[in-house]
Enzyme design. Structure first.
Site, PDB file in Angstrom:
ATOM      1  CB  SER A   1      37.378  43.259  34.966  1.00 40.21           C
ATOM      2  OG  SER A   1      37.533  41.888  35.200  1.00 40.21           O
TER       3      SER A   1
ATOM      4  CG  ASP B   1      30.747  39.561  32.927  1.00 39.93           C
ATOM      5  OD1 ASP B   1      31.581  38.664  32.710  1.00 39.93           O
ATOM      6  OD2 ASP B   1      31.051  40.699  33.326  1.00 39.93           O
TER       7      ASP B   1
ATOM      8  CG  HIS C   1      34.180  40.614  31.639  1.00 41.82           C
ATOM      9  ND1 HIS C   1      33.710  41.001  32.872  1.00 41.82           N
ATOM     10  CD2 HIS C   1      35.538  40.757  31.694  1.00 41.82           C
ATOM     11  CE1 HIS C   1      34.726  41.354  33.649  1.00 41.82           C
ATOM     12  NE2 HIS C   1      35.841  41.220  32.950  1.00 41.82           N
TER      13      HIS C   1
END
Length: 273
Positions: free
Chosen positions: A95, A224, A253
């Site tokens: 991320s 995601d 995610h």
């Protein structure tokens, strides 16, 4: 506990397990280095040196008022790499951490970096614009900032559902996993948590991606809900000269459950190739 001190006096906490070729892990928002514990043990058990830091403002690192931006995050990472004199380095970022390792590699890595793995990473750029119509509207990030400033404990609890996909039918992610997300989120300083939203959503990594020359594995779940794949990995793979895209059907995610098992196998294959 081990720390390094940056040029502006911030203390950056890191964990250092095992020995061998170094693998450095960079976490997502609003987490800290503990998010990578399973992967750190995995690579250390296979003869690698596993290192993970807490980004400034997060976890056990300094809660600075300034420097909560991607350029400084990458400079902090450079300070850690140089302090430990890491070479032949494999970078792994999830991320926000995916953006951090890409910017570090492009601007500071030089000949130290041997490969990069990202998972659910924010590059090239998250926020929607005329040039990035697949992106997430700015209003969504304003909502995150409002949640952080308001009842952030409740906000992190609620956010964990989309993060791990527990709002999808058939999810096997436990409440304990969501509680761990909340626990790490509550360790983030308010200023760092707030400012990092702009850092992960509005930073343009296009030129950084284009500058990468080492092998890159771009891992992303196609469900995601935090960093949608259409504006992220599907674009990044077109910008990185030596990239491989791995899409995980139905994966969220957060790296947990079946997604974690599949990703960890691919991570190990990449670093041992």
């Amino acid at each position: 506990m081990p720390y390094i001190t940056t040029a502006d006096g911030a203390e950056i906490f890191y964990k250092d397990w095992g020995s061998g070729q170094p693998v450095l892990f960079s976490h997502g928002w609003p987490l800290n280095g503990d998010a990578w514990d399973v992967e750190m043990k995995l690579v250390a058990d296979h003869g690698f040196r596993a290192i993970a830091h807490d980004r400034r403002g997060h976890g056990r690192s300094s809660q600075t008022w300034t420097g909560n931006d991607m350029d400084t995050y990458a400079a902090d990472l450079a300070a850690l790499v140089e302090a430990l004199d890491l070479r032949d380095l494999i970078l792994v970022g999830h991320s926000t951490g995916g953006g951090e390792v890409v910017r570090y590699a492009a601007r500071h890595g030089g000949d130290r970096v041997a490969g990069i793995v990202t998972a659910g990473a924010v590059p090239p750029i998250m926020v929607k614009s005329d040039a990035n119509p697949e992106g997430t509207p700015l209003e969504a990030f304003d909502g995150i900032r409002a949640g952080v400033l308001g009842d952030r404990s409740a906000f992190y609890q609620e956010l964990s559902a989309a993060f791990f996909g527990t709002n999808r039918e058939g999810s096997t992610i436990s409440q304990g996993q969501r509680d761990q997300f909340w626990r790490q989120g509550m360790q983030v300083g308010l200023a760092g948590a707030y400012d990092c939203v702009k850092a992960f959503s509005e930073t343009d990594f296009t030129s950084d991606l284009q500058a990468l020359t080492v092998p890159v594995l771009l891992a992303h779940g196609d469900d995601d809900q935090i960093v949608p794949i259409a504006a992220a990995a599907l674009k990044s793979v077109e910008l990185v000269p030596n990239a491989t895209l791995k899409v995980y059907p139905g994966a969220p995610h957060g790296i947990a459950g079946p997604y974690q098992q599949a990703f960890d196998a691919d991570l190990l294959a990449f670093i041992t190739a």
